[in-house]
Enzyme design. Structure first.
Site, PDB file in Angstrom:
ATOM      1  N   HIS A  51       1.114 -19.794  -0.241  1.00 35.20           N
ATOM      2  CA  HIS A  51       0.208 -18.923  -0.982  1.00 35.20           C
ATOM      3  C   HIS A  51      -1.116 -18.758  -0.227  1.00 35.20           C
ATOM      4  O   HIS A  51      -1.398 -19.497   0.717  1.00 35.20           O
ATOM      5  CB  HIS A  51      -0.028 -19.498  -2.382  1.00 35.20           C
ATOM      6  CG  HIS A  51       1.216 -19.466  -3.233  1.00 35.20           C
ATOM      7  ND1 HIS A  51       1.261 -19.967  -4.501  1.00 35.20           N
ATOM      8  CD2 HIS A  51       2.461 -18.991  -2.971  1.00 35.20           C
ATOM      9  CE1 HIS A  51       2.488 -19.802  -5.001  1.00 35.20           C
ATOM     10  NE2 HIS A  51       3.221 -19.213  -4.086  1.00 35.20           N
ATOM     11  N   GLU A  53      -4.262 -19.381  -0.827  1.00 37.18           N
ATOM     12  CA  GLU A  53      -5.241 -20.475  -0.748  1.00 37.18           C
ATOM     13  C   GLU A  53      -4.837 -21.449   0.362  1.00 37.18           C
ATOM     14  O   GLU A  53      -5.676 -21.893   1.155  1.00 37.18           O
ATOM     15  CB  GLU A  53      -5.316 -21.228  -2.079  1.00 37.18           C
ATOM     16  CG  GLU A  53      -5.770 -20.381  -3.264  1.00 37.18           C
ATOM     17  CD  GLU A  53      -4.624 -19.671  -3.984  1.00 37.18           C
ATOM     18  OE1 GLU A  53      -3.644 -19.280  -3.312  1.00 37.18           O
ATOM     19  OE2 GLU A  53      -4.716 -19.491  -5.208  1.00 37.18           O
ATOM     20  N   TRP A 174       8.507  22.043   0.824  1.00 37.62           N
ATOM     21  CA  TRP A 174       7.688  20.994   0.233  1.00 37.62           C
ATOM     22  C   TRP A 174       6.718  21.606  -0.743  1.00 37.62           C
ATOM     23  O   TRP A 174       6.269  22.734  -0.527  1.00 37.62           O
ATOM     24  CB  TRP A 174       6.921  20.240   1.325  1.00 37.62           C
ATOM     25  CG  TRP A 174       7.816  19.530   2.269  1.00 37.62           C
ATOM     26  CD1 TRP A 174       8.124  19.914   3.543  1.00 37.62           C
ATOM     27  CD2 TRP A 174       8.519  18.308   2.038  1.00 37.62           C
ATOM     28  NE1 TRP A 174       8.969  18.991   4.122  1.00 37.62           N
ATOM     29  CE2 TRP A 174       9.215  17.997   3.218  1.00 37.62           C
ATOM     30  CE3 TRP A 174       8.615  17.443   0.949  1.00 37.62           C
ATOM     31  CZ2 TRP A 174      10.002  16.858   3.329  1.00 37.62           C
ATOM     32  CZ3 TRP A 174       9.394  16.312   1.070  1.00 37.62           C
ATOM     33  CH2 TRP A 174      10.079  16.030   2.254  1.00 37.62           C
ATOM     34  N   ARG A 188       5.427   3.976  -1.672  1.00 33.80           N
ATOM     35  CA  ARG A 188       6.802   3.482  -1.519  1.00 33.80           C
ATOM     36  C   ARG A 188       6.806   2.101  -0.855  1.00 33.80           C
ATOM     37  O   ARG A 188       7.566   1.221  -1.242  1.00 33.80           O
ATOM     38  CB  ARG A 188       7.604   4.428  -0.622  1.00 33.80           C
ATOM     39  CG  ARG A 188       8.114   5.661  -1.301  1.00 33.80           C
ATOM     40  CD  ARG A 188       8.954   6.461  -0.324  1.00 33.80           C
ATOM     41  NE  ARG A 188       9.438   7.690  -0.915  1.00 33.80           N
ATOM     42  CZ  ARG A 188      10.118   8.619  -0.251  1.00 33.80           C
ATOM     43  NH1 ARG A 188      10.366   8.460   1.042  1.00 33.80           N
ATOM     44  NH2 ARG A 188      10.545   9.697  -0.859  1.00 33.80           N
ATOM     45  N   LEU A 208      14.613   8.633   1.314  1.00 38.67           N
ATOM     46  CA  LEU A 208      13.879   7.690   0.460  1.00 38.67           C
ATOM     47  C   LEU A 208      13.412   6.446   1.213  1.00 38.67           C
ATOM     48  O   LEU A 208      13.319   5.364   0.635  1.00 38.67           O
ATOM     49  CB  LEU A 208      14.715   7.286  -0.777  1.00 38.67           C
ATOM     50  CG  LEU A 208      15.160   8.425  -1.684  1.00 38.67           C
ATOM     51  CD1 LEU A 208      15.978   7.881  -2.867  1.00 38.67           C
ATOM     52  CD2 LEU A 208      13.959   9.207  -2.224  1.00 38.67           C
TER      53      LEU A 208
END
Ligand SMILES: NC(=O)c1ccc[n+]([C@@H]2O[C@H](COP(=O)([O-])OP(=O)(O)OC[C@H]3O[C@@H](n4cnc5c(N)ncnc54)[C@H](OP(=O)(O)O)[C@@H]3O)[C@@H](O)[C@H]2O)c1
Length: 381
Positions: A51, A53, A174, A188, A208
């Site tokens: 983590h 810290e 588009w 994304r 995608l």
């Protein structure tokens, strides 16, 4: 002289680097400071890794610096439980820091104030809520996931000024310009998954994937496809060995599923609704059980409308382009049943507006109006 907010802003910058990689964990950044000097910095880099810290304390150690008496700026309350990593508040206590400045409180029932209480019990001064709004926004999906067990469902669509997401022929590429599309790729990269209906696959054959974002995490691509109509030649199926791809269907006929699995897709079969579609509440639950904490829905009007009718959209990102398509048959963003009266509308709260080139992004959290007539209903096509 820098302020608490300045150091927290730096911790936020660091936390953002974990976007997409740490899910379903929160994004966290930490800066350790003494006498105006930054001693060490760290962030949660990916799921299962140390983590923030601990990373910041290791940075101090590597630099040969003892952080005793320092202040630790942490974007999220330090954890007090052992998961894949030992508790962060113990590491801060052992390191002898004198003060901890916290951005967000952690609603995870395993933490929820226990981290702060343990620090205070060890006579460490704790100041809470510095840049809380910004820290909360960074972990919007984590907070939703940890409190509901479901992913944050974000409906994203691009529409013209006359409310169309495609022309009367179904063409939609588009609608927005390069700046808006660049922002979509950044979002994304931070998401755990992207969901479309098979109608969008058949119309647009989208990839995608995240493009143009350096070092980006690639989210899982999910297709809602009751009858397995996704073409085996589609970009999604052809790239399934490179990027995780899940086809959610209603069929359990293994001969229909096998070609997708051979192509590298994962297939999930759910019992269909009475009107023969993928059951959306069960789908959202199933994604949560898989640890998917956020889903951007980039589908067309049929899927988005069904999710809206079922009150499953938590947040909207609407891109508005200064263009007009016209045409009575050209679709708007939400089909489905919709509401009967304006008073039954859903509204965006905490809405924000951002100019992106010539386009405008309006985003916010969805609040539904509950009433007898417009109760959640089963999805219809
Ligand atoms: N401007 C934009 O932001 C944008 C974005 C995406 C698409 N589009 C445009 O939208 C059009 C495609 O629209 P679309 O509405 O057909 O696409 P869609 O919403 O992505 O896909 C609809 C299909 O999803 C399947 N589905 C499975 N379970 C469902 C459920 N419970 N509820 C609803 N649908 C479910 C249905 O087929 P089965 O039940 O047979 O599986 C349904 O026909 C294209 O013209 C495309 O270019 C525009």
């Amino acid at each position: 002289m820098f302020s608490d907010a300045d150091y927290m802003a730096r911790a936020l910058e660091l936390a953002a680097r974990g976007g997409g990689w740490v899910a379903p964990n929160p994004q966290v950044g930490c800066v350790i400071v003494r006498d105006g000097q930054v001693l060490g910095e760290g962030w949660h880099t990916c799921y299962g890794a140390p983590h923030a810290e601990r990373e910041a304390l290791v940075a101090c150690e590597r630099a040969g610096i003892d952080p005793a008496g320092a202040t630790a700026y942490v974007t999220l309350e330090p954890c007090a439980h052992t998961g894949k990593q030992p508790p962060c508040c113990d590491a801060l206590i052992e390191a002898g820091v004198a003060r901890v400045v916290v951005g967000s409180a952690d609603p995870n029932p395993l933490v929820a104030g226990k981290g702060i209480a343990r620090l205070r019990h060890a006579d460490i001064r704790v100041d809470e809520g510095v840049m809380r709004a910004e820290c909360d926004a960074l972990n919007r999906a984590f907070f939703h996931f940890i409190t509901t067990g479901r992913p944050l469902v974000v409906a994203k669509y691009a529409m013209t000024l006359d409310g169309k997401v495609a022309t009367r022929t179904g063409a939609s590429r588009w609608i927005t310009g390069a700046d808006a599309r660049g922002r979509v790729h950044e979002d994304r990269a931070r998401a755990a998954a992207i969901l479309v209906g098979v109608g969008t696959v058949l119309a647009d054959d989208p990839a995608l994937t995240v493009r143009g974002v350096e070092g980006a995490h690639q989210p899982m691509r999910i297709v809602c496809d009751t009858h397995m109509r996704t073409p085996l030649t589609s970009q999604l199926v052809r790239t399934a060995h490179e990027h995780p791809t899940l086809i959610v269907g209603g069929a359990s006929d293994t001969t229909r599923l096998a070609p997708y699995e051979q192509a590298g897709c994962e297939v999930l079969a759910l019992p269909v609704t009475p009107d023969d579609h993928v059951p959306l509440p069960q789908l959202v639950d199933a994604l949560g059980k898989r640890g998917i904490s956020s889903v951007i829905v980039e589908g067309g009007p049929v899927l988005l409308g069904a999710l809206f009718d079922a009150h499953l959209i938590d947040r909207v990102q609407a891109y508005l382009a200064p263009k007009l398509f016209g045409g009575a048959s050209a679709p708007g963003p939400l089909a489905g049943r919709g509401v009967a009266e304006p008073s039954a509308c859903a509204s965006l709260v905490n809405a924000q507006t951002t100019a992106l080139g010539d386009d405008i992004l309006i985003e916010g959290d969805v609040r539904y109006t509950s009433g007898n007539e417009d109760e959640p209903c089963s999805p219809v096509s």
